[in-house]
Design a protein around this motif. Structure first.
Motif, short mmCIF file in Angstrom:
data_model
loop_
_atom_site.label_atom_id
_atom_site.label_comp_id
_atom_site.label_asym_id
_atom_site.label_seq_id
_atom_site.Cartn_x
_atom_site.Cartn_y
_atom_site.Cartn_z
N SER A 108 0.96 -0.80 -0.30
CA SER A 108 0.16 0.06 0.03
C SER A 108 0.83 1.52 0.47
N MET A 157 -6.17 -5.20 0.52
CA MET A 157 -5.30 -4.69 -0.60
C MET A 157 -6.16 -5.85 -1.82
N LYS A 161 -2.93 -5.31 -6.35
CA LYS A 161 -1.33 -4.83 -6.39
C LYS A 161 -0.63 -5.64 -6.10
N TYR A 164 0.78 -6.63 -9.10
CA TYR A 164 1.86 -5.95 -9.43
C TYR A 164 3.51 -5.86 -9.04
#
Length: 316
Positions: A108, A157, A161, A164
């Motif tokens: 994050s 999350m 993400k 990624y």
């Protein structure tokens, strides 16, 4: 009827000397950190995370990282790991002769900025240089993902993400990923679904799970992860630890609690429960406060007691 799908053995990565001590306000003498690590080595761990090269002002407890790494006794068969959050830290780590560096960043952005003053994208860019430096020095690099299962500022999350970050690590030549529940908010369903998805998306990676027992769900989350095929877990002796940059942070899942549960289920760890309890006792003396570990307080569930010779008076 559903059948249990459990592995025959798992790897336990002991992170007590690093994650376990980093939040302690009283400085632990360097000699005691060395003894703690040496005693844990004697337990037969396959891997121990010894310390971190985070800036001493950020994590003063681990400012003695160089001396600790220079003086620990290296047990053959044990991998000695150092947490490396950035390139400056990696330059410090080069001379420490660690077997592995665990690169660490937050999935994050908000926690990444709080923890490292960088967005996740910026941290990944810097980790490209760290990974190259590791390769140049013959050190294995692991890819760590803090807040992967929940952030104190952004909540849960999105799986994209995680994809990624893992894809970025993969492009750096990294093949070992640590998925961390930094603030202890994951539940078994979330853990199972997350670990199934990342393994399906990136099947060539090996995965490790780093869990905090903040809300008492770490053992249940480990069981869910086992069902998902995960066979490597971070734990800390006595349940020590917590992130300095997380509100109301509490400790990691206790090593002896995890080994106790796995032992009861017939899963091998290569570790001995009684020896872990001895190490937990030393850890408690070291930090000077009660431990979070359940079985350290209650003992092994297989321990039997002499039956009373007469009826015990019942409480009103």
């Amino acid at each position: 009827m559903n059948r249990f799908h459990l592995p025959k053995e798992v790897e336990i990565v002991e992170v007590g000397p690093r994650d376990g001590l980093q939040i302690e306000s009283r400085f632990i003498p360097t000699e005691e950190k060395i003894k703690m690590t040496d005693d844990l080595s004697d337990c037969g761990f396959k891997a121990i995370q010894v310390t971190s090269v985070a800036h001493p002002k950020a994590v003063p407890q681990l400012a003695d990282a160089e001396e600790v790494m220079a003086k620990i006794k290296r047990r053959p068969g044990t991998v000695y790991n150092v947490l490396v959050p950035n390139y400056r830290g990696a330059e410090r780590a080069v001379n420490m002769n660690a077997d592995e560096w665990e690169l660490m960043l937050s999935v994050s952005d908000s926690h990444s900025i709080s923890n490292a003053n960088k967005t996740t994208k910026e941290a990944l860019k810097e980790h490209e240089k760290v990974a190259r430096l590791a390769q140049e020095n013959g050190v294995i690099a692991r890819g760590g993902m803090a807040t992967a299962l929940g952030c104190p500022f952004e909540g849960r999350m999105p799986i994209d993400k995680l994809f990624y970050v893992i894809e970025a690590y993969e492009s750096m030549g990294i093949r070992y990923i640590t998925v961390a529940d930094t603030i202890g908010v994951a539940d078994p369903k979330h853990v199972y679904e997350t670990m199934v998805q990342v393994q399906e998306k990136f099947p060539d990676m090996k995965y490790n799970l780093h869990l905090h027992n903040t809300r008492g769900m770490a053992l249940a989350n480990i069981y869910a992860a086992l069902q998902a095929g995960v066979t490597s877990f971070d734990t800390a002796i006595g349940g020590l630890g917590g992130c300095p940059y997380v509100p109301n942070a509490t400790g990691n899942v206790a090593t002896e609690d995890v080994v106790h549960m796995l032992e009861l289920m017939g899963i091998e760890t290569g570790l001995t429960f009684d020896q872990l309890i001895e190490n937990a006792s030393f850890a408690e003396q070291l930090v000077g406060h009660p431990l979070e570990s359940a079985v350290y307080k209650a003992g092994h569930s297989n321990k039997l007691h002499d039956a009373p010779k007469k009826q015990v008076k019942q409480a009103d």
